[in-house]
Scaffold this motif. Sequence first.
Motif, PDB file in Angstrom:
ATOM      1  N   VAL A   1       4.657   6.518  -1.137  1.00 33.70           N
ATOM      2  CA  VAL A   1       3.349   7.212  -1.531  1.00 33.70           C
ATOM      3  C   VAL A   1       3.528   8.680  -1.155  1.00 33.70           C
ATOM      4  CG1 VAL A   1       0.807   7.024  -1.623  1.00 33.70           C
ATOM      5  CG2 VAL A   1       2.291   4.843  -1.623  1.00 33.70           C
TER       6      VAL A   1
ATOM      7  N   HIS B   1       5.099  11.327  -1.328  1.00 33.70           N
ATOM      8  CA  HIS B   1       5.225  12.449  -2.075  1.00 33.70           C
ATOM      9  C   HIS B   1       5.054  12.036  -3.482  1.00 33.70           C
ATOM     10  CE1 HIS B   1       8.947  10.685  -3.148  1.00 33.70           C
ATOM     11  NE2 HIS B   1       9.282  10.633  -1.636  1.00 33.70           N
ATOM     12  N   ALA B   2       3.716  11.255  -3.645  1.00 34.60           N
ATOM     13  CA  ALA B   2       3.227  11.077  -4.851  1.00 34.60           C
ATOM     14  C   ALA B   2       2.265  11.937  -5.202  1.00 34.60           C
ATOM     15  CB  ALA B   2       2.935   9.637  -4.995  1.00 34.60           C
ATOM     16  N   ASN B   3       2.458  12.705  -6.179  1.00 31.31           N
ATOM     17  CA  ASN B   3       1.422  13.780  -6.770  1.00 31.31           C
ATOM     18  C   ASN B   3       0.630  14.609  -5.600  1.00 31.31           C
ATOM     19  OD1 ASN B   3       1.558  13.141  -9.424  1.00 31.31           O
ATOM     20  ND2 ASN B   3       0.683  11.159  -8.887  1.00 31.31           N
TER      21      ASN B   3
ATOM     22  N   GLU C   1       0.910  -1.057   0.137  1.00 32.07           N
ATOM     23  CA  GLU C   1       0.041  -0.025  -0.083  1.00 32.07           C
ATOM     24  C   GLU C   1       0.775   1.263  -0.116  1.00 32.07           C
ATOM     25  OE1 GLU C   1      -3.750   1.506   2.560  1.00 32.07           O
ATOM     26  OE2 GLU C   1      -2.710  -0.522   2.993  1.00 32.07           O
TER      27      GLU C   1
ATOM     28  N   LEU D   1       6.706   3.862 -11.428  1.00 32.74           N
ATOM     29  CA  LEU D   1       6.145   3.477  -9.934  1.00 32.74           C
ATOM     30  C   LEU D   1       6.814   4.398  -9.134  1.00 32.74           C
ATOM     31  CD1 LEU D   1       6.973  -0.350 -10.380  1.00 32.74           C
ATOM     32  CD2 LEU D   1       4.657   0.776 -10.395  1.00 32.74           C
ATOM     33  N   PRO D   2       6.256   4.688  -8.059  1.00 32.66           N
ATOM     34  CA  PRO D   2       6.457   5.595  -6.761  1.00 32.66           C
ATOM     35  C   PRO D   2       7.569   4.717  -5.876  1.00 32.66           C
ATOM     36  CG  PRO D   2       4.362   4.799  -6.372  1.00 32.66           C
ATOM     37  CD  PRO D   2       4.828   3.979  -7.557  1.00 32.66           C
ATOM     38  N   TYR D   3       8.342   6.024  -5.372  1.00 34.34           N
ATOM     39  CA  TYR D   3       9.422   5.231  -4.157  1.00 34.34           C
ATOM     40  C   TYR D   3       8.467   5.141  -3.020  1.00 34.34           C
ATOM     41  CZ  TYR D   3      13.523   6.095  -7.305  1.00 34.34           C
ATOM     42  OH  TYR D   3      14.551   5.818  -7.954  1.00 34.34           O
TER      43      TYR D   3
END
Lengths: 143, 97
Positions: free
Chosen positions: B92, B94-96, B55, B88-90
Amino acid sequence: MNEYETIYIVKPDLSPDGLTKVKDKMTRIFGEHKASLLVEKDWGKRKLAYRLGKHNFGQYFYFNYQAPGSIVTDLERMLKFEEDVMRFLTVKLDENIHLKTESKLKKVTQAEDFKIVVDDARPVRHYRDDNRDNDDARGGNNA
Amino acid sequence: MMQEEGTMPRKFNKKPEKKEKRKISTRKKTCRFCTDKELIIDYKLARQLGYFLAERGKIVPRRTTGNCVFHQLRIVEAISRARVLALLPYTVTHANL
């Protein structure tokens, strides 16, 4: 001679002139090293999984080619100094192609034909509201 | 054991409670890439690799997915490549944002 693939991400609001400028530099290096281009694809504008600088989107370009190993340092040096290129990645797919009788495309390269969707990668959560994201994309298209 | 005066008892005279045995699932997990040879692990297929992210964007361990060592290492390699290209994100966090 090895087989490589290179992907680079360009800023979403870059003008078509800027795109061709980067591409010309790529093709010039391909010519210098006598590389044979196998696949060249424009993946288009896609949403990034995380922000790069201030950008939520990026334009992806994919190259699959066979060339001697010295091309990689030249290509990466060029991409590093290019300001509009945000990220790049080169991966070696196959080695010593000229020694092999049959140089057929590997499964890895064929996987490129699959539809690659970044927008709804599973763990990504959209904290920003969608309207603002669309504005970002539209602004890029007009430019 | 006899208890001397003025000292604390070493042990409470309690009968040890019987531990409830946990039910262990007997179904054996198998590596999905070993069973299905058609499946490809590739860093460009971000959506497929997203299955192996938790998650929070962490890589799911082998004990939960049931992959073999050979394929798990390939997945790890592919995920780390996809992260460089922002497929793919490192994390979540700081994703968007």
